[in-house]
Design a protein around this motif. Structure first.
Motif, short mmCIF file in Angstrom:
data_model
loop_
_atom_site.label_atom_id
_atom_site.label_comp_id
_atom_site.label_asym_id
_atom_site.label_seq_id
_atom_site.Cartn_x
_atom_site.Cartn_y
_atom_site.Cartn_z
N ILE A 108 0.79 -1.08 0.04
CA ILE A 108 0.11 0.04 -0.11
C ILE A 108 0.90 1.21 0.00
N LYS A 109 2.12 1.11 0.78
CA LYS A 109 2.79 2.45 0.71
C LYS A 109 3.58 2.56 -0.58
N ASP A 110 3.96 1.44 -1.22
CA ASP A 110 4.44 1.62 -2.34
C ASP A 110 3.62 2.24 -3.32
N LEU A 111 2.48 1.71 -3.42
CA LEU A 111 1.26 2.16 -4.36
C LEU A 111 0.88 3.61 -4.04
N ASN A 112 1.15 4.11 -2.86
CA ASN A 112 0.62 5.46 -2.70
C ASN A 112 1.75 6.34 -3.05
N GLN A 113 3.12 5.99 -2.78
CA GLN A 113 4.21 6.92 -2.86
C GLN A 113 4.89 6.87 -4.22
N GLY A 114 4.85 5.64 -4.84
CA GLY A 114 5.61 5.72 -6.16
C GLY A 114 4.77 5.18 -7.44
N LEU A 115 5.10 5.68 -8.57
CA LEU A 115 4.35 5.40 -9.56
C LEU A 115 4.78 3.83 -10.08
N ALA A 116 6.07 3.33 -9.88
CA ALA A 116 6.65 2.24 -10.16
C ALA A 116 5.59 0.87 -10.08
N ALA A 117 5.18 0.98 -9.12
CA ALA A 117 4.47 -0.28 -8.66
C ALA A 117 3.25 0.01 -9.52
N VAL A 118 2.34 1.27 -9.64
CA VAL A 118 1.31 1.44 -10.51
C VAL A 118 1.59 1.06 -11.89
#
Length: 96
Positions: free
Chosen positions: A57-67
């Motif tokens: 969740i943190k990665d999806l909220n902060q970075g666009l790489a996961a999205v």
């Protein structure tokens, strides 16, 4: 004296029965201890899973790489100017 001894032995036998077999005896204690141990293991496994989900969740909220990775994998997103190559392997031939 003999009567007192018999009464004390009967009392001791009754107390021993309640200790080993009665309600809240040692058998139930060991069962409850095993349940607590099993629950602690389950809680640890769930805590690890929750930590993984929070990191995602943190990665999806902060970075666009996961999205972007999710969009590429799930939706087949291709950026402008990119060339997409799909390599198909031939199906396995049946054994003769």
């Amino acid at each position: 004296m003999r009567t007192l001894t018999l009464i004390l032995l009967a009392l001791l036998a009754t107390l021993q029965y309640h200790l080993w077999q009665g309600k809240n005896g040692l058998a139930e204690y060991h069962e409850a201890a095993a349940n607590v141990e099993r629950q602690l293991v389950d809680n640890e496994r769930l805590a690890e899973r929750n930590a993984l989900l929070y990191r995602e969740i943190k990665d999806l909220n902060q970075g666009l790489a996961a999205v972007e990775e999710l969009a590429r994998n799930d939706l087949g997103m291709i950026k402008p100017g990119e060339t997409f190559y799909r390599i198909l392997l031939p199906p396995d031939k049946p054994a003769q």
